[in-house]
Design a protein around this motif. Structure first.
Motif, short mmCIF file in Angstrom:
data_model
loop_
_atom_site.label_atom_id
_atom_site.label_comp_id
_atom_site.label_asym_id
_atom_site.label_seq_id
_atom_site.Cartn_x
_atom_site.Cartn_y
_atom_site.Cartn_z
N SER A 115 0.82 -1.21 0.00
CA SER A 115 0.00 0.00 0.00
C SER A 115 0.86 1.26 0.00
CB SER A 115 -0.92 0.00 1.22
OG SER A 115 -1.70 1.18 1.26
N ALA A 116 1.94 1.27 0.79
CA ALA A 116 2.82 2.44 0.88
C ALA A 116 3.48 2.74 -0.47
CB ALA A 116 3.89 2.21 1.94
N GLN A 117 3.72 1.71 -1.26
CA GLN A 117 4.40 1.90 -2.53
C GLN A 117 3.48 2.41 -3.64
OE1 GLN A 117 7.35 -1.40 -3.42
NE2 GLN A 117 6.47 -2.19 -1.53
N GLU A 118 2.19 2.45 -3.39
CA GLU A 118 1.25 2.93 -4.40
C GLU A 118 1.45 4.40 -4.71
OE1 GLU A 118 -2.62 1.96 -3.00
OE2 GLU A 118 -2.42 -0.21 -3.39
N ASP A 119 1.99 5.16 -3.77
CA ASP A 119 2.22 6.58 -3.97
C ASP A 119 3.62 6.89 -4.48
OD1 ASP A 119 -0.34 7.23 -3.04
OD2 ASP A 119 0.34 7.23 -0.95
N ILE A 120 4.42 5.86 -4.73
CA ILE A 120 5.78 6.06 -5.20
C ILE A 120 5.80 6.31 -6.71
CG2 ILE A 120 8.05 5.00 -5.45
CD1 ILE A 120 7.25 5.89 -2.59
N GLU A 121 6.37 7.42 -7.10
CA GLU A 121 6.46 7.78 -8.52
C GLU A 121 7.83 7.47 -9.11
OE1 GLU A 121 5.41 11.87 -8.73
OE2 GLU A 121 3.33 11.54 -8.09
N ASN A 122 8.86 7.41 -8.26
CA ASN A 122 10.20 7.13 -8.75
C ASN A 122 11.09 6.70 -7.58
OD1 ASN A 122 11.46 9.70 -7.62
ND2 ASN A 122 9.92 10.55 -9.01
N PHE A 123 12.22 6.08 -7.88
CA PHE A 123 13.16 5.66 -6.84
C PHE A 123 14.48 5.28 -7.48
CE2 PHE A 123 10.93 1.88 -8.25
CZ PHE A 123 11.92 0.92 -8.33
N HIS A 124 15.48 5.06 -6.63
CA HIS A 124 16.80 4.63 -7.08
C HIS A 124 17.04 3.21 -6.59
CE1 HIS A 124 21.24 4.18 -6.41
NE2 HIS A 124 21.26 4.60 -7.64
N MET A 125 17.65 2.39 -7.45
CA MET A 125 17.96 1.01 -7.09
C MET A 125 19.42 0.72 -7.38
SD MET A 125 16.77 -2.63 -8.77
CE MET A 125 17.93 -2.40 -10.13
N LYS A 126 20.09 0.00 -6.47
CA LYS A 126 21.43 -0.49 -6.72
C LYS A 126 21.47 -1.96 -6.35
CE LYS A 126 26.36 0.33 -6.03
NZ LYS A 126 27.39 1.20 -5.43
N ALA A 127 22.06 -2.78 -7.20
CA ALA A 127 22.12 -4.23 -6.96
C ALA A 127 23.52 -4.75 -7.24
CB ALA A 127 21.10 -4.95 -7.84
N ASP A 128 24.02 -5.57 -6.33
CA ASP A 128 25.27 -6.29 -6.52
C ASP A 128 24.93 -7.75 -6.72
OD1 ASP A 128 27.50 -4.27 -5.95
OD2 ASP A 128 26.22 -4.02 -4.19
N MET A 129 25.41 -8.34 -7.80
CA MET A 129 25.07 -9.72 -8.12
C MET A 129 26.31 -10.52 -8.48
SD MET A 129 22.20 -11.14 -10.80
CE MET A 129 23.01 -10.52 -12.28
N ILE A 130 26.43 -11.72 -7.92
CA ILE A 130 27.51 -12.65 -8.25
C ILE A 130 26.86 -13.94 -8.73
CG2 ILE A 130 29.48 -13.97 -7.42
CD1 ILE A 130 29.93 -11.84 -5.30
N GLN A 131 27.27 -14.41 -9.92
CA GLN A 131 26.77 -15.66 -10.47
C GLN A 131 27.94 -16.60 -10.71
OE1 GLN A 131 24.52 -13.11 -13.53
NE2 GLN A 131 23.59 -15.13 -13.72
N SER A 132 27.84 -17.80 -10.16
CA SER A 132 28.82 -18.85 -10.43
C SER A 132 28.16 -19.84 -11.38
CB SER A 132 29.24 -19.54 -9.13
OG SER A 132 29.87 -18.62 -8.26
N ILE A 133 28.67 -19.92 -12.60
CA ILE A 133 28.07 -20.74 -13.64
C ILE A 133 29.05 -21.84 -14.03
CG2 ILE A 133 27.05 -20.74 -15.96
CD1 ILE A 133 26.52 -17.74 -15.58
N GLY A 134 28.59 -23.10 -14.04
CA GLY A 134 29.47 -24.20 -14.35
C GLY A 134 28.85 -25.21 -15.29
N SER A 135 29.71 -25.83 -16.10
CA SER A 135 29.28 -26.89 -17.01
C SER A 135 30.44 -27.86 -17.16
CB SER A 135 28.88 -26.32 -18.36
OG SER A 135 28.54 -27.35 -19.26
N GLY A 136 30.26 -29.08 -16.62
CA GLY A 136 31.37 -30.03 -16.65
C GLY A 136 32.52 -29.50 -15.82
N GLU A 137 33.70 -29.42 -16.42
CA GLU A 137 34.86 -28.90 -15.70
C GLU A 137 35.02 -27.39 -15.88
OE1 GLU A 137 38.25 -31.08 -16.96
OE2 GLU A 137 37.58 -32.99 -16.08
#
Length: 273
Positions: free
Chosen positions: A46-68
């Protein structure tokens, strides 16, 4: 490991980060008397219904493997988001196997523009809808919470001095069903993405949402996901860890595509070309 597979796995991880998950145990509440997970959850939406804009920052680490073969992909996403009409300016810094890449993008009513290296490209209409759908669910905390609303009774809710912390530990058939539902919704725009998601199996998900006690707005989202998928006869495993923060609510100025970007951009071929 084929680059196309790596790119597909990375894209799917971003979609699934927005999906979140469910837990097999019931909601366990350890907060002040009279406060439960459902109440905090609904007040936050409900609180977010009045939000018109915002800033987002995300840090992401992906470990991807196939065989060796193994690869670690680190990404930092920094974005200013405007909700209605949808617009954003986003910077992504990505590092994989010691190599770095920066991607800048704009989306407004002028279209979707992306810069990689020194060249600006404009996305065709047949790709823009899929990309925007991904961006909305990935970046908008209200959209994420709406997707989880049916599982509110399965949250674990704890209380800290200034925040509520809501947690889901996901595994099993329930999360797989939510993933398939998301695939169907996106499939109308991108059949290749839908088919790829059908080949993915999610082993485990841990998800934490931190909400400000005073205004009930989301402050942080953390997620860890362990999954596997099979593409072209090859099984690819992936472990993703993502930490997103949200701030500057209703403080972002209008997002506009600079004129020089519009003038310099080359048209990117569509999927059908």
């Amino acid at each position: 490991m084929k680059f196309r597979m790596i790119a597909m796995v990375s894209a799917l991880m971003l979609i699934l980060a927005a999906c979140s998950g469910t837990t097999e145990s019931g909601g366990e509440v350890s907060v002040e008397e009279g406060v439960d997970a459902k109440e905090v959850f609904e007040k936050s939406i409900s609180a977010q219904e009045d939000i018109e804009n915002f800033h987002m920052k995300a840090d992401m680490i992906q470990s991807i493997g196939s065989g060796e073969e193994e690869m670690e992909v680190k990404s930092v996403i920094d974005a200013d988001m405007v909700m209605d009409p949808m617009a954003f300016h986003q910077m992504i810094d990505m590092t994989a196997n010691g190599e770095s890449m920066q991607v800048e993008s704009y989306f407004t009513e002028e279209g979707f523009f992306m810069k990689q290296g020194e060249q600006w490209m404009k996305f065709p209409d047949d790709m823009t809808d899929t990309l925007i759908s991904l961006q909305e669910t990935q970046g908008d905390p209200q959209e994420q919470m709406e997707m989880l609303k049916e599982f509110v009774d399965e949250f674990t809710l704890t209380e800290e001095e200034d925040t509520y912390v809501m947690t889901l530990k996901a595994s099993g058939e329930k999360f797989q069903g939510l993933m398939e539902k998301t695939a169907e919704e996106m499939g109308g725009q991108n059949q290749m993405m839908e088919e790829a998601m059908d080949q993915m199996n999610v082993n485990e998900v841990a998800y934490t949402y931190t909400i400000d006690k005073e205004n009930y707005l989301p402050m942080q989202m953390k997620m860890t996901m362990d999954s596997e998928m099979t593409m072209e006869g090859e099984t690819i495993s992936s472990v993703m860890k993502m930490d997103s923060t949200y701030d500057q609510y209703n403080e972002i100025e209008e997002v506009k595509v600079p004129e020089e970007v519009i003038e310099q951009a080359k048209d990117m071929p569509g999927m059908s070309e």
